[in-house]
Design a protein around this motif. Structure first.
Motif: not given
Lengths: 142, 186
Positions: B116-143
């Protein structure tokens, strides 16, 4: 952003929250929540410390009491009182003989300062407590 | 109460002033709560987890601020604590198998869609899905680089990693995400 990452460049910062949102007034209330959590964390910690220390405190109290009794009672019953501070009336042959062996007793009596004690032992029948003068002389003069 | 915004150094000094600890700490929270929240949120994704990790971070900050040496900037020290709390929370969740962020078939996207606290568009959702596939530390660096736009030197202080490794890691992450987006955008 490099050309290689065109899509990333395009969607960058559409919204800083990246589509995420928070409940209403979340940021207004977080400080009070954190301070409440800190207080809740610290109270049990203080209690825990007391709980851990409690047996040790009790033990320390017992040892203190024992030490107090050990140091106080002898003075109350006059056992540890130094001879030099005792009055002549409090000194009996029994008392001296419990505290000193024969040679120490002789040394004690032969000291100039203690002549008075010896004299009162000889002359004061109450201080002799049933011991004859011969007994005293036997003891102090071989 | 102090009206003008104090520098980080002044805040730390105020915190170490007898009787003013709480006042200083509230000012620090006020200054950094949103930045730290969004940083944590992008790592753990759900608001509830971000809330937990943020509160734990502030409790740790409260407990350790008096021993803060000032060898690094206050904000990098705060980010380091927040990052550790967020990653610790993720590890705990992985241990109890609630979800696995690195699993190819994870329900990451679905969870976010129904959040309920995510209202991103499709592109933002896809971006988060892509980020979610990264290893933890790499995800932190990217963010930290992509969203927060921190300098590599700052990220280096936060993660205790060399700038060279960070640059390589970020480039690698961005490449993977770009590929995922290209493949998944209609």
């Amino acid at each position: 952003m490099k050309e290689d990452f065109k899509i990333l460049g395009d969607i960058k910062k559409q919204n800083n929250s990246a589509g995420f949102k928070v409940p209403d007034n979340y940021f207004e209330s977080i400080e009070d929540k954190v301070m409440g959590a800190i207080e809740a964390e610290e109270k049990p910690l203080a209690k825990k410390v007391v709980m851990v220390l409690k047996p040790w405190l009790a033990l320390a109290a017992v040892f203190t009491l024992i030490a107090l009794v050990y140091h106080t009672v002898p003075y109350i019953i006059d056992v540890n009182k130094p001879i030099a501070q005792a009055s002549y009336n409090n000194i009996s042959l029994d008392f001296l003989s419990t505290r000193y062996d024969e040679s120490e007793l002789i040394d004690f009596i032969l000291e100039d300062d203690n002549e008075g004690i010896y004299e009162s032992l000889k002359t004061d029948p109450e201080l002799l407590e049933g011991i004859s003068l011969e007994d005293v002389e036997d003891l102090v003069i071989f | 109460m102090i009206d003008q915004e104090l520098s980080d150094l002044e805040l730390v000094e105020l915190f170490n002033t007898k009787g003013r600890q709480q006042e200083a700490f509230r000012l620090i929270m006020s200054k950094y709560k949103e930045r730290l929240y969004w940083h944590i949120r992008k790592i753990v994704l759900s608001h509830d987890d971000a809330d937990d990790a943020l509160q734990n971070s502030f409790i740790k900050i409260w407990q350790n601020l008096s021993s803060f040496q000032g060898n690094s900037a206050l904000f990098t020290w705060l980010y380091r604590i927040a990052t550790n709390e967020a990653l610790t929370l993720l590890k705990k969740k992985k241990r109890v198998n609630l979800y696995s962020i690195n699993d190819e078939d994870n329900s990451y996207g679905e969870n976010l869609k129904s959040d309920p606290y995510f209202d991103g568009n499709d592109l933002q959702l896809k971006l988060q899905q892509a980020i979610g596939k990264l290893p933890d530390k790499q995800r932190v660096i990217f963010n930290l680089k992509y969203f927060e736009e921190l300098k590599y030197s700052e990220i280096s202080e936060i993660l205790d990693t060399s700038v060279g490794s960070l640059k390589a890691s970020y480039h690698h992450a961005a490449k993977k995400i770009e590929s995922f987006l290209k493949a998944n955008i209609e």
